[in-house]
Scaffold this active site. Structure first.
Site, PDB file in Angstrom:
ATOM      1  N   MET A  63       0.328  -2.816   8.628  1.00 18.90           N
ATOM      2  CA  MET A  63      -0.369  -2.962   7.348  1.00 18.90           C
ATOM      3  C   MET A  63      -1.264  -4.192   7.361  1.00 18.90           C
ATOM      4  O   MET A  63      -0.850  -5.273   7.761  1.00 18.90           O
ATOM      5  CB  MET A  63       0.686  -3.041   6.227  1.00 18.90           C
ATOM      6  CG  MET A  63       0.094  -3.180   4.847  1.00 18.90           C
ATOM      7  SD  MET A  63      -0.940  -1.760   4.408  1.00 18.90           S
ATOM      8  CE  MET A  63      -2.129  -2.583   3.357  1.00 18.90           C
ATOM      9  N   GLU A  94       0.845  -1.183   0.000  1.00 14.17           N
ATOM     10  CA  GLU A  94       0.000   0.000   0.000  1.00 14.17           C
ATOM     11  C   GLU A  94       0.893   1.249   0.000  1.00 14.17           C
ATOM     12  O   GLU A  94       1.867   1.280   0.730  1.00 14.17           O
ATOM     13  CB  GLU A  94      -0.911   0.036   1.239  1.00 14.17           C
ATOM     14  CG  GLU A  94      -1.922   1.167   1.139  1.00 14.17           C
ATOM     15  CD  GLU A  94      -2.902   1.208   2.327  1.00 14.17           C
ATOM     16  OE1 GLU A  94      -2.743   0.445   3.291  1.00 14.17           O
ATOM     17  OE2 GLU A  94      -3.815   2.018   2.262  1.00 14.17           O
ATOM     18  N   HIS A 100      -9.565  -3.935   9.706  1.00 16.21           N
ATOM     19  CA  HIS A 100      -9.501  -3.719   8.260  1.00 16.21           C
ATOM     20  C   HIS A 100      -9.950  -4.958   7.479  1.00 16.21           C
ATOM     21  O   HIS A 100     -10.287  -4.854   6.308  1.00 16.21           O
ATOM     22  CB  HIS A 100      -8.073  -3.394   7.827  1.00 16.21           C
ATOM     23  CG  HIS A 100      -7.742  -1.922   7.799  1.00 16.21           C
ATOM     24  ND1 HIS A 100      -8.579  -0.980   7.251  1.00 16.21           N
ATOM     25  CD2 HIS A 100      -6.645  -1.246   8.214  1.00 16.21           C
ATOM     26  CE1 HIS A 100      -8.000   0.220   7.337  1.00 16.21           C
ATOM     27  NE2 HIS A 100      -6.831   0.097   7.925  1.00 16.21           N
ATOM     28  N   HIS A 121      -6.833  -2.118  14.945  1.00 16.96           N
ATOM     29  CA  HIS A 121      -7.020  -1.375  13.695  1.00 16.96           C
ATOM     30  C   HIS A 121      -6.788  -2.285  12.483  1.00 16.96           C
ATOM     31  O   HIS A 121      -7.634  -2.373  11.587  1.00 16.96           O
ATOM     32  CB  HIS A 121      -6.058  -0.186  13.673  1.00 16.96           C
ATOM     33  CG  HIS A 121      -6.132   0.655  12.442  1.00 16.96           C
ATOM     34  ND1 HIS A 121      -6.895   1.797  12.372  1.00 16.96           N
ATOM     35  CD2 HIS A 121      -5.575   0.504  11.218  1.00 16.96           C
ATOM     36  CE1 HIS A 121      -6.789   2.317  11.172  1.00 16.96           C
ATOM     37  NE2 HIS A 121      -5.994   1.557  10.441  1.00 16.96           N
ATOM     38  N   GLU A 122      -5.658  -2.964  12.478  1.00 20.93           N
ATOM     39  CA  GLU A 122      -5.336  -3.811  11.312  1.00 20.93           C
ATOM     40  C   GLU A 122      -6.312  -4.974  11.217  1.00 20.93           C
ATOM     41  O   GLU A 122      -6.739  -5.349  10.129  1.00 20.93           O
ATOM     42  CB  GLU A 122      -3.892  -4.307  11.376  1.00 20.93           C
ATOM     43  CG  GLU A 122      -2.837  -3.209  11.546  1.00 20.93           C
ATOM     44  CD  GLU A 122      -2.970  -2.044  10.593  1.00 20.93           C
ATOM     45  OE1 GLU A 122      -3.477  -2.232   9.468  1.00 20.93           O
ATOM     46  OE2 GLU A 122      -2.584  -0.923  10.974  1.00 20.93           O
ATOM     47  N   GLU A 159      -9.945   4.045   6.100  1.00 19.00           N
ATOM     48  CA  GLU A 159      -9.131   4.500   7.227  1.00 19.00           C
ATOM     49  C   GLU A 159      -9.954   5.241   8.287  1.00 19.00           C
ATOM     50  O   GLU A 159      -9.804   5.002   9.478  1.00 19.00           O
ATOM     51  CB  GLU A 159      -7.951   5.350   6.740  1.00 19.00           C
ATOM     52  CG  GLU A 159      -6.939   4.570   5.890  1.00 19.00           C
ATOM     53  CD  GLU A 159      -6.377   3.322   6.574  1.00 19.00           C
ATOM     54  OE1 GLU A 159      -6.564   3.158   7.798  1.00 19.00           O
ATOM     55  OE2 GLU A 159      -5.766   2.489   5.875  1.00 19.00           O
TER      56      GLU A 159
END
Ligand code: TRP
Ligand code: ZN
Length: 911
Positions: A289, A148, A327, A323-324, A346
């Site tokens: 990521m 990314e 996703h 957070h990851e 995001e």
């Protein structure tokens, strides 16, 4: 082969701007992507193979087909590719030669492409020489990838855009000294090969864009656990690290399991593969990521144990792991159509992880922390030359748009949607969104549409938050009619111009309010409004501001109230209301909204600092500065309030930061802010010495460390007290600080004490600081992340001559100019978090920063560009500083071979 040898066109000097309005669907799509990586490290020689030292051979077999949604009748295909050496290319089995294709700038165009075809390319890359940390690169002992946003094109020729989603199968081949070979999805094959080599093949059943691809090869250790999903499937959880770090994975694993459970409970989202892996790497441009099934993390966001990691570090690990993981749905299962939609994944994912952290710890504390970050960094960005809406209209380099605005303001926009819709409708909306768009690459419009459809609400006006940048300002006034027992609030909104737009249309803003009477919250009866079924709490209301100016009238108000406005920071705006000192003291003690109690404490602190700043600006000495008795009493009552959350007391006792004070100023007076703030702190320390000592003793127990909300709260309260007490330059107190440094059983207390010693100008403290720094390095030199804290504490020292020390540290064994964490720990810490030294009036700080940027520009453009931020704020400073900062920006701009990243930020800053 160089660019010239490959017949590449010369690079354009002015990089081109990409516009959202130019979006076109891809002409071709890629059904399946089969990759094989033959990795040869720098020392290997294998005469039989095509491989050479330090080269990785990438073989790609791609099944292309015409996109049914594409309208143009094209017979050629342009693929992205950057820094690749093409070995061979074949279409449907026919090797292509000169005339069949042509190289462009970071691309290759293939002519005469049929409706459907198989393309096989073989390319070479050199991971060891890749210092940009995008694409495939080497970090210490392992190989890893970061794709990314547009890094996949540095791996092979491809349609490197998020709306091209493909099913990936990946074979990794390497020497057996790299025993762990990983990629996305499930392991489907592995085996031995000649020449001490082996391979592993992975298949990811979920279609994904190339930016979610990942590969890792290394000699890694791992911990393993499992999670049973609510439908009863077992998922293997593995965290891979260098063997020396195996004892620092437990907290990340706990956080991961908590995240998986939370996403099931709160969003109804289950994990979808049989394995979930995290790999920790030391050289990484960002935090982590979300690659499908194979998250790659900066070591700083995964490793934690009490002896080496502060409370803030523990919380960061929990937040980033969540957070990851989140996703996987908000980003991977439903992804972005194009990079203008970045906040789709995001902003939403930051909102999700911040709600998760709020549920794991203290909700109000988390809110205060998030708002503090937003108000300093994001508001500053929104008022500066790089201001952009959460859905930008254009960019030169997308890496420059992983910003506070896209992430943090983006999360605030989602939070406002949740507030406006209410819990139940918001959940219906997200369910519909995930359901409707599973497996698709979509836009922010699609997200809002799902919320509209599920809730029946019209969000047309709300969508202006996506297209208009800038921080709106609310001007709030009120009046009370005692006879009619009516209280009215009048709210006006404006928004300053930003680069993309001069005149803003009014925003749709949820303004959560309460009214405080002498005995606490008053019941709210809003005139001309339907009864609010949303909340059972009749002391809390969400007013919806949609006009430039609007008045809200409350009835049956029996005394003149003090309004509690924007409760919980219900919108990312600046606001003013003319509170008296007494109003603020009332709010600070009586408001039922914890966030606004804190907010009132900050307003009080702000008023006190402003007085000291004024005195400083008039040339008065601040050496015996006093604050008035009422303010002292207000702080004393906070200190002694047994019913308050301890972590909140710690935050209420901390004055607004220099960064926040700078953001509030039109023109930043660096010295007045710094010395004014210290003067108020010292005055409070003097006046409340006994109370701080009592507090310190009460919480300075040597209990076993636990990263729980309670433990964290106790430590932060104790260390706030320590901070005030050390300012008194009293020998016994300084000795106590040194004692804490020596005897603490956890890194939070060690760093708190070290920070105080390093920043105190008392000769005894300086003596202690020197030996503590020495001792610390001796003890922790083998722990890279701990050494980073050691670098930072020195870089942020407010005493004179810090820049010289920073420069000296650059040649210390502790520093590594190629490692982003070291650069952030030393250089970024100095330039961002040490205003009094960075803004030294001879401009030495600016020149230092420009030197670093020029050096990093070729080595790692993303890091170079991020480092620029403090210089871009030049318009906020007085004329001398402006000139000095501008001069450095111009010097950078004049450099040959500027990366797109640095060029974009510098050129936009100079406008
Ligand atoms: N998607 C990542 C996240 O927010 C961001 C990210 C990680 C990233 N590494 C990057 C973005 C490198 C650009 C470049 O979780
Ligand atoms: Zn993210």
């Amino acid at each position: 082969m160089t660019a010239v040898e490959q017949n590449l066109p010369a690079k354009d000097s002015a990089p081109k701007t990409i516009y959202l309005k130019d979006y076109r669907v891809p002409d071709y799509l890629i059904k399946t992507t089969d990759l094989r990586f033959d990795i040869y490290d720098r020392n290997e020689k294998d005469e039989k193979s095509e491989g050479r030292d330090g080269e990785t051979i990438v073989s790609a077999m791609l099944q292309f087909y015409r996109n049914p949604a594409a309208t143009d009748a094209v017979t050629q295909l342009t693929l992205h590719g950057a820094d690749l050496e093409l070995v061979s290319i074949a279409l449907n089995g026919k090797v292509l030669g000169e005339g069949d294709y042509q190289f462009g700038e970071e691309s290759i165009t293939i002519f005469n492409t049929p409706e459907e075809f198989t393309l096989i390319t073989i390319t070479k890359i050199k991971p060891e020489q890749n210092t940009s940390l995008e694409g495939l690169y080497r970090s210490r002992t392992m190989y890893c990838t970061q794709c990314e946003a547009e890094g996949f094109r540095k791996i092979t020729y491809y349609l490197d855009r998020p709306d091209v989603m493909s099913e990936f199968t990946t074979t990794v081949v390497a020497d057996k000294k790299y025993p762990v070979l990983l990629s996305n999805g499930n392991l489907i094959d592995q085996g031995e090969l000649d020449g001490n080599r082996h391979y592993a093949t992975w298949h990811d059943p979920f279609k994904k864009p190339a930016y979610l691809f990942a590969l890792v090869a290394g000699d890694l250790a791992h911990i393993e656990d499992k999670f049973t999903t609510r439908s009863g499937r077992d998922v293997a959880l593995k965290i891979f690290v260098e063997p020396k770090d195996l004892d620092k994975c437990d907290h990340a694993m706990e956080s991961l399991k908590n995240s998986m459970r939370w996403d099931e409970e709160v969003y109804g989202r289950e994990y979808d593969l049989n394995i979930f892996m995290i790999v920790a790497v030391d050289d990484f441009n960002m935090g982590a990521m979300e690659n499908k099934g194979l998250n790659i993390f900066n070591t700083s966001c995964v490793l934690a144990k009490p002896e080496t990691t502060t409370d803030a570090g523990f919380q960061r690990v929990e937040g980033v792991v969540a957070h990851e993981y989140f996703h996987n749905w908000s980003g991977n299962r439903v992804t972005c159509r194009d990079w203008f939609q970045l906040s789709l994944k995001e902003g939403f994912t930051v909102y999700r992880d911040s709600e998760f952290s709020a549920d794991m710890g203290s909700r109000t504390v988390k809110r205060v922390e998030d708002v503090t970050l937003l108000r300093t960094a994001q508001f500053a960005e929104d008022a500066g030359p790089m201001a952009h809406p959460i859905r930008p209209e254009s960019y030169i380099e997308i890496s420059n748009f992983y910003t506070m605005t896209i992430y943090e303001k983006g999360a605030e926009i989602i939070r406002m949607l949740a507030t406006l819709l209410g819990k139940e409708n918001f959940r219906k909306g997200t369910d519909l969104y995930f359901d409707r768009h599973d497996g698709q690459a979509v836009t922010t419009e699609d997200f809002v549409k799902a919320l509209e459809d599920a809730s029946g609400r019209d969000l047309t006006q709300f969508k202006r938050w996506y297209s208009q940048a800038g921080t709106p300002r609310l001007h709030i006034t009120d009046s009370y009619d005692e006879d009619a027992q009516e209280y009215s609030l009048t709210i006006k909104q404006t928004c300053p111009p930003t680069p993309e737009c001069e005149n803003k249309l009014p925003f749709h803003i949820p303004v959560a309010v309460g009214l405080i009477g002498s005995a606490g919250d008053l019941p709210l009866v809003l005139q001309n409004a339907e009864p609010d079924f949303e909340t059972s709490d009749n002391t809390y209301k969400v007013l919806e501001l949609t006009e430039t100016e609007q008045t809200f009238v409350f009835g049956r108000v029996q005394e003149k109230p003090v309004p509690s406005l924007l409760r919980g920071f219900s919108a990312p705006v600046k606001w003013d209301y003319d509170y008296t000192r007494d109003d603020l003291i009332l709010l600070m003690s009586r408001d039922s909204d914890g966030f606004n109690r804190w907010e009132a404490s900050q307003q009080l602190g702000l008023q006190a600092i402003e007085q000291a700043m004024e005195a400083y600006q008039q040339g008065n000495s601040l050496s015996n500065w006093q604050v008035d008795a009422e303010l002292v009493e207000a702080y004393r009552s906070v200190l002694q309030n047994e019913s308050l959350d301890k972590a909140m007391v710690a935050y209420m006792l901390s004055l607004p930061s220099e960064a926040y004070l700078s953001e509030l100023a039109d023109i930043v007076d660096v010295e007045a802010i710094h010395y004014g703030r210290v003067a108020v702190r010292r005055a409070l320390a003097n006046a409340l010495r006994n109370e701080f000592e009592t507090l310190y003793r009460a919480y300075n127990h040597q209990q076993a460390y636990a990263a729980t909300a309670d433990g964290i709260a106790a430590r932060s309260l104790k260390n706030v007290a320590l901070g005030y007490l050390t300012l008194l330059n009293d020998e016994t107190l300084i000795k106590r600080c040194e004692q804490q440094y020596r005897t603490a059983n956890n890194m939070t207390d060690v760093m708190a004490a070290l920070t105080q010693l390093v920043n105190s100008d008392a000769p005894l403290a300086q003596q202690y600081a020197a030996s503590a720094l020495e001792d610390f390095y001796q003890r922790w030199q083998g722990e890279s992340l701990v050494v980073n804290q050691w670098l930072s504490v020195q870089a942020m020292c407010v005493l004179p001559r810090t820049l010289e020390k920073v420069k000296a540290l650059q040649s210390h064994a502790a520093f590594d100019g190629k490692n982003p964490n070291k650069i952030r720990a030393l250089i970024a810490a100095f330039c961002n978090n040490n205003p009094i030294n960075f803004h030294a009036d001879d401009g030495a700080g600016y020149q230092f920063l420009a030197d670093q940027i020029i050096h990093l520009n070729t080595q790692n453009p993303q890091i170079a560009s991020r480092l620029l931020t403090p210089l871009t704020k030049w318009k906020k400073y007085g004329p001398q500083r402006q000139a000095l900062m501008k001069k450095q920006l111009e010097r950078i701009l004049a450099e040959p071979d500027l990366s797109k990243d640095v060029f974009e930020v510098v050129s936009k800053s100079l406008v």
